[in-house]
Design an enzyme around this catalytic site. Structure first.
Site, PDB file in Angstrom:
ATOM      1  N   GLY A  64       0.809  -1.208   0.000  1.00 35.15           N
ATOM      2  CA  GLY A  64       0.000   0.000   0.000  1.00 35.15           C
ATOM      3  C   GLY A  64       0.840   1.254   0.000  1.00 35.15           C
ATOM      4  O   GLY A  64       1.990   1.253  -0.426  1.00 35.15           O
ATOM      5  N   CYS A  93      11.598   1.114   3.472  1.00 36.82           N
ATOM      6  CA  CYS A  93      10.684   1.149   2.331  1.00 36.82           C
ATOM      7  C   CYS A  93       9.410   1.945   2.636  1.00 36.82           C
ATOM      8  O   CYS A  93       9.456   3.158   2.652  1.00 36.82           O
ATOM      9  CB  CYS A  93      10.406  -0.266   1.842  1.00 36.82           C
ATOM     10  SG  CYS A  93       9.885  -0.255   0.128  1.00 36.82           S
ATOM     11  N   LEU A  94       8.290   1.276   2.945  1.00 34.58           N
ATOM     12  CA  LEU A  94       7.085   2.018   3.316  1.00 34.58           C
ATOM     13  C   LEU A  94       7.426   2.959   4.479  1.00 34.58           C
ATOM     14  O   LEU A  94       6.898   4.072   4.579  1.00 34.58           O
ATOM     15  CB  LEU A  94       5.987   1.033   3.741  1.00 34.58           C
ATOM     16  CG  LEU A  94       4.592   1.598   3.936  1.00 34.58           C
ATOM     17  CD1 LEU A  94       3.957   1.942   2.591  1.00 34.58           C
ATOM     18  CD2 LEU A  94       3.685   0.605   4.676  1.00 34.58           C
ATOM     19  N   HIS A 185      15.767  -2.847   0.628  1.00 37.86           N
ATOM     20  CA  HIS A 185      15.550  -3.818   1.714  1.00 37.86           C
ATOM     21  C   HIS A 185      16.870  -4.398   2.226  1.00 37.86           C
ATOM     22  O   HIS A 185      17.353  -5.401   1.676  1.00 37.86           O
ATOM     23  CB  HIS A 185      14.628  -4.940   1.230  1.00 37.86           C
ATOM     24  CG  HIS A 185      13.214  -4.482   1.082  1.00 37.86           C
ATOM     25  ND1 HIS A 185      12.185  -4.964   1.844  1.00 37.86           N
ATOM     26  CD2 HIS A 185      12.674  -3.546   0.275  1.00 37.86           C
ATOM     27  CE1 HIS A 185      11.062  -4.351   1.516  1.00 37.86           C
ATOM     28  NE2 HIS A 185      11.335  -3.495   0.551  1.00 37.86           N
ATOM     29  N   GLU A 187      17.342  -6.171   4.615  1.00 43.46           N
ATOM     30  CA  GLU A 187      17.134  -7.505   5.200  1.00 43.46           C
ATOM     31  C   GLU A 187      17.004  -8.586   4.136  1.00 43.46           C
ATOM     32  O   GLU A 187      16.940  -9.768   4.468  1.00 43.46           O
ATOM     33  CB  GLU A 187      15.885  -7.483   6.096  1.00 43.46           C
ATOM     34  CG  GLU A 187      14.534  -7.596   5.394  1.00 43.46           C
ATOM     35  CD  GLU A 187      14.124  -6.363   4.615  1.00 43.46           C
ATOM     36  OE1 GLU A 187      14.829  -5.324   4.671  1.00 43.46           O
ATOM     37  OE2 GLU A 187      13.093  -6.411   3.916  1.00 43.46           O
TER      38      GLU A 187
HETATM   39  N1  LIG Z   1       8.368  -2.785   0.320  1.00 44.38           N
HETATM   40  C1  LIG Z   1       7.664  -1.754   0.638  1.00 44.38           C
HETATM   41  O1  LIG Z   1       7.579  -1.333   1.785  1.00 44.38           O
HETATM   42  C2  LIG Z   1       6.856  -1.157  -0.455  1.00 44.38           C
HETATM   43  C3  LIG Z   1       6.225   0.159  -0.104  1.00 44.38           C
HETATM   44  C4  LIG Z   1       5.118   0.556  -1.052  1.00 44.38           C
HETATM   45  N2  LIG Z   1       3.991  -0.320  -0.885  1.00 44.38           N
HETATM   46  C5  LIG Z   1       5.634   0.520  -2.473  1.00 44.38           C
HETATM   47  O2  LIG Z   1       5.310  -0.383  -3.211  1.00 44.38           O
HETATM   48  O3  LIG Z   1       6.359   1.382  -2.871  1.00 44.38           O
END
Ligand SMILES: NC(=O)CC[C@H](N)C(=O)O
Ligand SMILES: C=C(O[C@@H]1C=C(C(=O)O)C=C[C@H]1O)C(=O)O
Length: 750
Positions: A64, A93-94, A185, A187
């Site tokens: 999202g 990320c998010l 990421h 991780e």
């Molecule tokens: N891996 C994520 O946290 C993705 C964040 C966000 N949903 C995006 O697609 O950009």
């Protein structure tokens, strides 16, 4: 744990990589204790109450958009905490996107989304990147942030996506508050220097804490009530029922015979496979790399266990009676764990994996029940077929094709007569080569095939891609059912059409996880190439998962080298596989804790009709816990990893919700798992693909086709942002055809 261990709160936005991040934090931050809480399970007030106890907060990735309150939950408030509550925060990320938009950045969609792709980072070499030279960064994102008119934020790293997306922000910091974040990421198993980046965050966090003279409060039960026990917790234990603890366990009695050739079909037919009426189960290693074949020798007292997700009771059936047991608050997984705990046995041959135990299948919707309990099933109005369909096998034959040995086993007391009679039956079969029953039956006449509607499937692919572009999922395993009907045998004819079907399938599409599971009213015929999960016996159980993602059809000119180029050389295929590897690492970490390792990344394996890209991930519980024989780690992993990630996509929860709305039909037996759980504590479950199933009642109920039996054959494939709709349709059809060839050579689509 010393009292001054740093406590980290990891706020999870329902991602499928969260436990990977938790484990990375535990390795990068000395002695740290990680509590995980979902972003909608803690209020802002509770967050403020817990902050004095915490050393830092970590924000997980997730599906999202951070602009959507439902996706981001409490996270959006952490950046705006009053000065006296502020503490170091690291977002992924998010998490980065949320930090950025709260301080004025704009959020945009990428022109070319990056899911499971690896970019080289340009970075400042400072703060999060101090002491790190090159970074290979795995990316899972559709959205990105643009820093214009946001003086509070400073960019620390970029990825140069050239014409695709230009320079994309990959890391940033707040200029005065202790907030750092990365868009990629750290991780992921394919990201480099993840440990160092988190370590740097921790160094920065400690510097800030010292400069502020911030002290944390000693942990209290009140604090624990807000965020729960630390991860990894001890939810693993299914204690043996008290009354059982002192009961002597039954001993498996085994007779071993050597044989160079094991006539599987003849042996099965000698114990009833060819007649339709009795139940029958067999798990066959019909191709490499399979090794063992397991045949259940069922009898009148064999206990059948069935359960449907719409029920609150489980049925136990023998030939003369059925008992319904209420499940109460425990649920079916715990009920089955108790059942197996009271059926433990000793003394079997250590070199074979199965001594007796539960054999059968678990449906896709059983997995959904744990993952998304509120999802209303499409077929809930009609009477559901069993989602758990198992039989307790107490007499069995196991063939080890590597050693050329056959093991005949019984868990029943005083069963020598049966053992002797089966051994002599086998001996006769071994002596007689090429009996008529091993001939492969002819294909079915007049098979009609109803393929999925191509236009609908292509539309669903496009809709799936829209979710991927919006950031709701990184990969969606879209599937569709094909229906095949064949003439029904007359009531006088007692022979089994499904057994014939299995004989043809094992000949035309031999697979390492072939299976014939006839547990009336449902029958599953499988030629699955994919192991989901195997676990060795307790204590010290090791769990292994073998996800497949990436398929190339075999054919003239498609040598291993060509297949390798098409699979390992393909950014798209490797990305699909990587996503599932990271998802499975998370699923495994979630149960076993830190000890998870990728043993093989993207190996190319050869099957009868296809080449596949296969990874291998293993995990185990560490320390003293691993020595407990009552710890059913493998079963817990199965419960918490179902349905298999290779059949859903990532992040799993959001992906299954999307698939549920796109597919408009329950998957049933397809996409679940089949296999066994042995009385020794080990188990092996395959992914129910390249399989077909039928339910007896449907034949009876079908007024249009009263004299036909109807089989369902599910197939699909992973849709990513790079998917080409035509190619995905083709891939789905290749998978359908691998099973369809057992019904007919010339199918005429209806
Ligand atoms: N891996 C994520 O946290 C993705 C964040 C966000 N949903 C995006 O697609 O950009
Ligand atoms: C969905 C199916 O297969 C799954 C999808 C694969 C892929 O996308 O490459 C490969 C193996 C399975 O995990 C199927 O066979 O129906």
């Amino acid at each position: 744990m010393p009292d001054d261990s740093p406590r980290i709160l990891l706020i999870d936005s329902y991602d499928s990589f969260t436990y990977n991040l938790a484990s990375l934090c535990r390795r990068a931050i000395p002695n740290c204790i990680v509590h995980i809480v979902e972003n909608d399970k803690i209020s802002v007030d509770q967050l403020v109450d817990i902050i004095p106890y915490l050393s830092a907060i970590v924000i997980s990735p997730g599906p999202g958009s951070p602009a959507n309150d439902e996706d981001i939950g409490v996270v959006k408030h952490v950046w705006k905490l009053a000065e006296e509550h502020i503490l170091p925060i690291f977002g992924v990320c998010l998490g980065l996107q949320s930090l950025a938009i709260e301080f004025g950045a704009s959020l945009r969609r990428l022109n070319a989304v990056k899911h499971g792709q690896i970019s080289h980072l340009d970075h400042t070499g400072q703060e999060l990147f101090e002491g790190i030279s090159n970074i290979e960064a795995v990316r899972y994102h559709s959205l990105h942030v643009v820093l214009e008119d946001c003086p509070d934020l400073q960019c620390l790293a970029w990825a140069d996506d050239g014409e695709e997306n230009g320079r994309v922000v990959m890391a940033l910091k707040h200029i005065s508050k202790p907030f750092w974040a990365v868009q990629y990421h750290p991780e992921s198993v394919r990201s480099s220097s993840g440990l160092e980046v988190i370590h740097n965050f921790w160094r920065l966090a400690e510097d800030w804490t010292i400069s502020r003279q911030r002290v944390t409060r000693p942990w209290t039960i009140e604090a624990e009530n807000i965020v729960g026990i630390p991860w990894p917790g001890v939810s693993l234990i299914f204690p043996e029922p008290k009354s059982q603890q002192f009961i002597t366990r039954p001993t498996v009695v085994t007779r071993v015979t050597e044989c160079s050739r094991f006539p599987v079909v003849d042996v099965c037919e000698a114990i009833g496979a060819a007649e339709e009426d009795p139940d029958f189960v067999m798990l066959e290693s019909a191709a490499q790399p399979g090794r063992f074949t397991i045949i259940g020798c069922l009898h009148d007292r064999s206990t059948r266990i069935s359960y449907s997700v719409t029920d609150d009771k489980v049925a136990l059936r023998t030939s003369d009676k059925t008992i319904w047991e209420p499940l109460g608050s425990d649920g079916i997984w715990t009920w089955l764990a108790r059942f197996m705990s009271s059926h433990r046995a000793n003394g079997g041959e250590p070199s074979i994996p199965f001594w007796g135990g539960l054999v059968g299948y678990l449906s896709y919707e059983l997995g959904l029940q744990g993952l998304t309990p509120n999802l209303s099933l499409h077929d809930s109005q009609v009477e559901r077929h069993s989602d758990v369909n198992l039989v307790f096998v107490d007499r069995s034959i196991v063939y080890d094709q590597l050693e050329g040995k056959v093991y005949v086993q019984s868990l029943l007391a005083d069963d020598q007569d049966w053992l002797s009679s089966i051994v002599s039956t086998l001996q006769q079969k071994f002596d007689r080569s090429n009996t008529s029953s091993s001939l492969v039956p002819p294909l079915f006449e007049n098979a009609t095939v109803k393929l999925p509607d191509k236009e609908t499937y292509i539309k669903q692919i496009q809709q799936a891609k829209e979710y991927l572009f919006a950031g709701d999922s990184y990969e969606l395993c879209l599937t569709a059912p094909t229906q095949i009907s064949i003439p029904k045998r007359t009531n006088e004819d007692k022979s089994s059409s499904s057994w014939d079907l299995y004989k043809i399938l094992r000949d035309r599409n031999p697979a390492p996880h072939s299976a014939y599971i006839r547990l009336h009213p449902s029958t599953l015929v499988s030629s699955s190439p994919e192991r989901f999960l195997s676990y060795s016996r307790t204590p010290g159980s090791v769990c292994q998962l073998r996800p497949i993602k990436g398929t190339v059809r075999k054919g003239p000119g498609i040598s291993r080298a060509v297949a390798e180029e098409a699979l390992i050389g393909s950014k798209k295929e490797v990305a699909e596989n990587l996503m599932i590897v990271d998802l499975i690492r998370h699923d495994l970490h979630g149960v076993v804790g830190d000890d998870v390792e990728v043993k093989q990344f993207c190996g190319v394996e050869e099957y009868e009709t296809v080449w596949q890209l296969v990874s291998v991930i293993e995990g185990k519980v560490a320390g003293e816990m691993s020595m407990r024989s009552d710890l059913d780690v493998g079963w817990e992993v199965l419960q918490h990893s179902s349905p298999p990630g290779s059949m859903t996509g990532a992040p799993k929860k959001r992906s299954v919700e999307i698939l549920h709305s796109l597919e408009n039909k329950d998957r049933g037996v397809y996409s679940g798992v089949f296999g066994y759980w042995c009385v020794s504590g080990g188990g092996d479950w395959s992914v129910t693909i390249r399989s077909c199933f039928k339910h007896d009642e449907e034949d009876k109920a079908s007024s249009e086709l009263p004299s036909r039996e109807v089989w369902t054959l599910g197939a699909g494939g992973a849709i990513t942002a790079l998917s080409d709709a035509e190619a995905e349709w083709e891939e789905m059809i290749i998978k359908v055809e691998s099973v369809l060839r057992a019904f007919t050579d010339n199918y005429r689509a209806l």
